[in-house]
Design a protein around this motif. Structure first.
Motif, PDB file in Angstrom:
ATOM      1  N   SER A 297      -3.780  49.484  14.093  1.00 17.44           N
ATOM      2  CA  SER A 297      -4.558  49.749  15.307  1.00 17.44           C
ATOM      3  C   SER A 297      -4.879  51.223  15.482  1.00 17.44           C
ATOM      4  O   SER A 297      -5.249  51.662  16.581  1.00 17.44           O
ATOM      5  N   VAL A 298      -4.758  52.006  14.410  1.00 16.80           N
ATOM      6  CA  VAL A 298      -5.016  53.441  14.544  1.00 16.80           C
ATOM      7  C   VAL A 298      -6.504  53.745  14.646  1.00 16.80           C
ATOM      8  O   VAL A 298      -6.892  54.843  15.039  1.00 16.80           O
ATOM      9  N   PHE A 299      -7.351  52.776  14.323  1.00 15.64           N
ATOM     10  CA  PHE A 299      -8.785  53.004  14.337  1.00 15.64           C
ATOM     11  C   PHE A 299      -9.349  52.594  15.698  1.00 15.64           C
ATOM     12  O   PHE A 299      -9.816  51.472  15.891  1.00 15.64           O
ATOM     13  N   GLY A 300      -9.270  53.481  16.652  1.00 16.30           N
ATOM     14  CA  GLY A 300      -9.800  53.215  17.979  1.00 16.30           C
ATOM     15  C   GLY A 300      -8.966  52.262  18.808  1.00 16.30           C
ATOM     16  O   GLY A 300      -9.455  51.710  19.800  1.00 16.30           O
ATOM     17  N   GLY A 301      -7.705  52.044  18.423  1.00 15.89           N
ATOM     18  CA  GLY A 301      -6.831  51.179  19.198  1.00 15.89           C
ATOM     19  C   GLY A 301      -7.095  49.701  19.024  1.00 15.89           C
ATOM     20  O   GLY A 301      -6.546  48.872  19.749  1.00 15.89           O
TER      21      GLY A 301
END
Length: 354
Positions: A297-301
């Protein structure tokens, strides 16, 4: 970490990668359905389509490029399917119940969970082969999960109940011939296997016995080998929950842990360096080139299919060689005998008598 994108929707999940770097998984589409995808470096994410229904899912890919999964048809029936290396969908039929495939090996054999009453009761284990078609293993067990399968046809997973009514153990089906109970893990309490490689190394999670206060973990990732038995993967004291999810034939393992403060991290483990933090996420597979796929989920949550390349980093282990921790094995366990490990025939007889 690389974001593999989506099929136009919000989320995507990568479940497997083969040795040439082809990734498969499931993604939300622009109209809100879930479709199976295939991702390549050259072409990006490709929609594998369905059998006329709304949803499909891809769960595994072998070195030949064949993909296992499921698809709904126009009548909302769930089909077991296989996609060929060109993306063409092969209908393997509608089993008499619901199926949840987990793995495909290089011989196009598929294994997974089978629910004869439509997800109502405990599942059993199903297989599909080009020669035999759909079938069920005959052992009557309370299945918890199917972990995976190797090219020899060995299947592993978790079942209830190993030591007591409420505890789970690990099963091993060597070539699908005989159900072998490998016990309840390091403290013989509760455990389940999540994967097996072609060298019959098994990984998964182990739950410690709360009556043994000297054991410094609650749930931890383990490795099992025919020669050395169960081993806890090295980790610092503040990791209390964790599991190994997958491994390759080189013995590299990926998984996830949760620390006392609630933070979650994905890890890569190798014998020579131990456990290495590779960032937040949930890895699902690792190939022989040490490429890892899963979800993060590091890409924009938002949860996206993720590719990890390279495992350089600071080992999580504080000092030491980074090797796994050898734990006590009962003296009457034939797997602890080094002569057993050196002799294939003796090892097979040992498995047969467990």
């Amino acid at each position: 970490m690389y974001d593999l994108g989506t099929l136009g929707g919000a989320e995507s999940y990568a479940w497997d990668i083969n040795d040439v770097g082809v990734v498969v998984g499931t993604s939300e589409t622009s109209d809100g359905w879930q479709h199976a995808f295939r991702w390549t470096k050259e072409g990006g994410m490709e929609d594998l389509g369905t059998l006329g229904g709304a949803n499909s899912a891809a769960v595994g890919i072998n070195k030949r490029g064949f993909i296992a999964g499921t698809s709904l048809d126009a009548a909302h029936l769930t089909h077991l399917v296989m996609w060929d290396p060109n993306g063409g969908i092969i209908d393997l039929g509608v089993p008499p119940g619901e199926v949840r495939p987990f793995d495909i090996n290089d011989h196009n054999h598929i294994v997974g969970e089978y629910f004869p009453d439509g997800y109502v009761y405990e599942p059993s284990i199903f297989y599909w082969t080009p020669k035999l078609g759909f079938g069920r293993y005959p052992w009557v067990v309370d299945l918890i999960t199917v972990g995976g399968m190797n090219n020899q046809g060995d299947v592993v997973g978790g079942f209830c109940c190993g030591k007591a009514e409420w505890l789970s153990g690990i099963f091993f089906l060597p070539r699908g011939q005989e159900f072998v109970d490998l016990g309840g893990g390091l403290t013989n309490y509760s455990a389940a296997a999540t994967a097996i490689n072609n060298r019959r190394v098994i990984v998964g999670w182990d739950e410690s016995n709360p009556d043994l206060p000297s054991v410094p973990y609650s749930i931890a990732p383990f490795r099992w080998t025919p020669k050395r038995g169960y081993e806890l993967l090295g980790a610092p004291d503040d990791i209390r929950y964790g599991s190994a999810y997958a491994l390759n034939d080189r013995g590299e393992i990926v998984g996830g842990t949760v620390r006392d403060d609630g933070s979650q991290t994905a890890f890569h483990w190798a014998e020579e360096v131990g456990m290495v933090d590779i960032g937040p996420g949930y890895p699902a597979a690792i190939n022989e080139r040490s490429q890892i796929v899963g979800v993060s989920s590091v890409f924009g949550g938002v949860r996206h299919a993720t590719l990890w390349i390279g495992t350089k980093g600071v080992p999580l282990i504080n000092g030491g060689s980074g090797a796994s921790q050898q734990l006590w094995i009962p003296p009457d366990d034939c797997f602890a005998n080094p002569m057993t490990a050196r002799s294939k025939s003796t090892l097979l007889r040992c498995i047969a008598t467990k």
